[in-house]
Design an enzyme around this catalytic site. Structure first.
Site, short mmCIF file in Angstrom:
data_model
loop_
_atom_site.label_atom_id
_atom_site.label_comp_id
_atom_site.label_asym_id
_atom_site.label_seq_id
_atom_site.Cartn_x
_atom_site.Cartn_y
_atom_site.Cartn_z
N GLU A 1 -2.45 8.73 -20.20
CA GLU A 1 -3.79 9.30 -20.44
C GLU A 1 -4.67 7.82 -20.64
O GLU A 1 -4.02 7.21 -21.68
CB GLU A 1 -3.98 10.43 -21.63
N ASP B 1 -2.10 -1.36 -36.24
CA ASP B 1 -3.83 -2.64 -35.96
C ASP B 1 -3.98 -3.36 -37.12
O ASP B 1 -3.53 -2.93 -38.09
CB ASP B 1 -5.07 -1.28 -35.90
N ASP C 1 -6.84 -6.00 -38.82
CA ASP C 1 -8.45 -6.30 -38.63
C ASP C 1 -8.70 -6.93 -40.00
O ASP C 1 -8.19 -6.72 -40.99
CB ASP C 1 -8.56 -5.13 -38.31
#
Length: 536
Positions: A133, A198, A200
């Site tokens: 996808e 992730d 951040d």
């Protein structure tokens, strides 16, 4: 605060056989391939920029962002005021990359061929790529989910046609995700995806004094470097993973893609276990002690502590001077175990309000040795200081990104719309050398091509190097290299070259393992399975 999940993902976690519904209704007009040129969201006219925040380097589907905002308003009123205030005073709006510049980037610089080989795990098109996808954010802020492409050439053509401002990569499904509307429940489900992480810098806002929100500098980027080193070491030494691709998010963070076949095939429960293994900080920034570890320390934590001690001295105590503020001084005292010692330290620091963080840290041991506290336990003080080092340096991961296959993550080499910088790979072995502020912007790269062509008027050619489906294809217009006689691709004329070269070398190592693994499976009649280095 962890990201909440959208209803569709809550449903998926309860029944993995359910078909994932669309995030947004499609526009009636679409081409023969099912491409919706103007998809709107289900919020009734709310722009994507309000649902899918480009400043959020942890990538989630747009519907999740709307649910998170709704929950903040209705379910968490005590936290909403703080969140609202932060939105009412945003950073200056970034200059958006114009559509012509974006198209030129895709035409001349984006490494479609290598991205295809990375996700396809070979040069011959396979379901690993065909059933993958992609989610595209278009220039008009429409958001297209469940896009897929059988070949690299069709992928490139569609990106050039759509000219998205960015796109995300999702899982490989059991069938083509474009066919989801024609399938019964349970016929389409995610079967593999890279294990992702992730980092951040906004998660460090309570302990970085140099910058806040989307702003970064070399001093606070050190937190990302620390996190990369700790996570990379744990993934390699504790779980036996080898093919870990680190990618700069384009603004204030980094993503890890663990690409080993064993990592891609992990079920969600094992992804959650690995995320939990790496999760040390508990509670929010306004809670009490966030690190409270048992002794003796787990080998991973003892190793991490050894790695982070020097960073604590240079970053927390010097560059950030974290404990210079009254708030952080109070917090530091609250993390120490002895009341009498705390009172002595408080008096000393109150009398010298501008005392540096390094001196305050040294004061702890200095006053402890004076014997002013008859109740002080040296072992408890040592353990508390270790916990403090970890609280101020240990990776702060958005663990929700890692727990499920279905989460989408921004593709390497796309342009961050806020900074114009390219989301380039980072060599994990040389993480400390990476400078996010030196990463080229798309306008700089296009100017570098023009400059090179102007300086080499006889070297300009018109070949584009497009190969057949089996080879993938090149994404760049070429020029002749006078030394070798071959056509020079446009990225080779720019400062993007070392990043693409590193990406190519990473893919070569990954494909070598894929070939060796296939050979072993063929020789063993499909029974050969590599033992897992660690149970989790």
């Amino acid at each position: 605060m962890p990201h909440s999940e959208s209803p569709e993902y809550a449903q998926a976690s309860e029944n993995d056989n359910e078909v994932l519904p669309d995030t947004a209704p499609a526009d009636p007009q679409s081409d023969s391939n099912g491409n919706n040129d103007a998809t709107t969201n289900a919020a009734g006219g709310v722009k994507l920029e309000e649902l899918f925040n480009d400043d959020d380097d942890g990538e989630f589907p747009a519907s999740s962002a709307l649910i998170r905002r709704w929950r903040r308003r209705l379910l968490l009123p005590s936290l909403w005021s703080e969140y609202r205030d932060s939105e009412e005073a945003p950073a200056p709006p970034p200059a958006k990359v114009d559509t012509d510049t974006m198209l030129a980037f895709y035409q001349r610089l984006f490494p479609f061929r290598y991205l295809f080989q990375w996700l396809n795990h070979g040069i011959i098109p396979s379901p690993d790529f065909g059933n993958r996808e992609f989610a595209l954010t278009l220039q008009n802020d429409a958001y297209l989910r469940y896009q897929s492409y059988p070949t690299a050439d069709l992928f490139r053509k569609d990106i050039l046609k759509m000219n998205p401002s960015r796109f995300e990569i999702g899982p490989v499904y059991s069938t083509n995700p474009r066919d989801r509307r024609t399938l019964r429940g349970g016929q389409m489900k995610p079967v593999s995806k890279e294990l992702v992480f992730d980092i951040d810098l906004t998660d460090y806002d309570d302990i970085r004094s140099c910058c806040e929100k989307a702003n970064i500098c070399g001093k606070c980027w050190a937190f990302v470097t620390m996190a990369m080193k700790v996570v990379d070491t744990a993934l390699r030494e504790d779980f036996g993973f080898e093919h870990i691709l680190w990618v700069y998010s384009g603004r204030r963070g980094a993503h890890a893609w663990v690409c080993d076949p064993r990592a891609r095939n992990l079920p969600d429960d094992r992804r959650r276990a690995i995320a939990g293994y790496l999760d040390v900080l508990r509670g929010g920034t306004n809670s009490g002690k966030r690190v409270n570890l048992r002794r003796p320390l787990h080998p991973h934590l003892a190793r991490s502590l050894d790695m982070l001690k020097s960073h604590f001295a240079t970053t927390t105590l010097q560059d950030q001077d974290t404990f210079s503020s009254p708030e952080q001084t109070t917090r530091l005292l609250s993390l120490l175990p002895d009341k009498a010692l705390n009172e002595s330290l408080r008096k000393k620091w109150d009398s010298a309000p501008y005392r540096s963080s390094a001196n305050k840290w040294a004061d702890i041991d200095a006053l402890a040795k004076t014997g002013k506290s008859s109740t002080l336990n040296p072992a408890a003080l040592r353990d508390a200081k270790q916990d403090i080092v970890l609280e101020y340096t240990y990776p702060r991961l958005d663990s929700e990104v890692s727990k499920k296959m279905i989460h989408l993550l921004k593709s390497p080499f796309v342009i961050h719309p806020g900074t114009g910088r390219i989301c380039v790979p980072i060599d994990g072995k040389r993480a400390e050398e990476f400078d996010p502020l030196s990463v080229p912007t798309v306008t700089e790269l296009l100017a570098e091509i023009d400059k090179w062509d102007a300086e080499h008027p006889n070297g300009t050619g018109t070949g584009n190097g497009i190969g057949g489906e089996g080879e993938g294809m090149s994404s760049t217009v070429g020029s002749s290299d006078a030394k070798s006689g071959r056509k020079l691709q446009d990225y080779e004329k720019t400062s993007l070259k070392p990043y693409i070269d590193y990406f190519r070398s990473f893919i070569a190592g990954l494909l070598k393992e894929e070939r060796n693994g296939k050979r072993e499976r063929d020789e063993d009649g499909g029974q050969g399975v590599k033992p897992e280095p660690m149970e989790f």
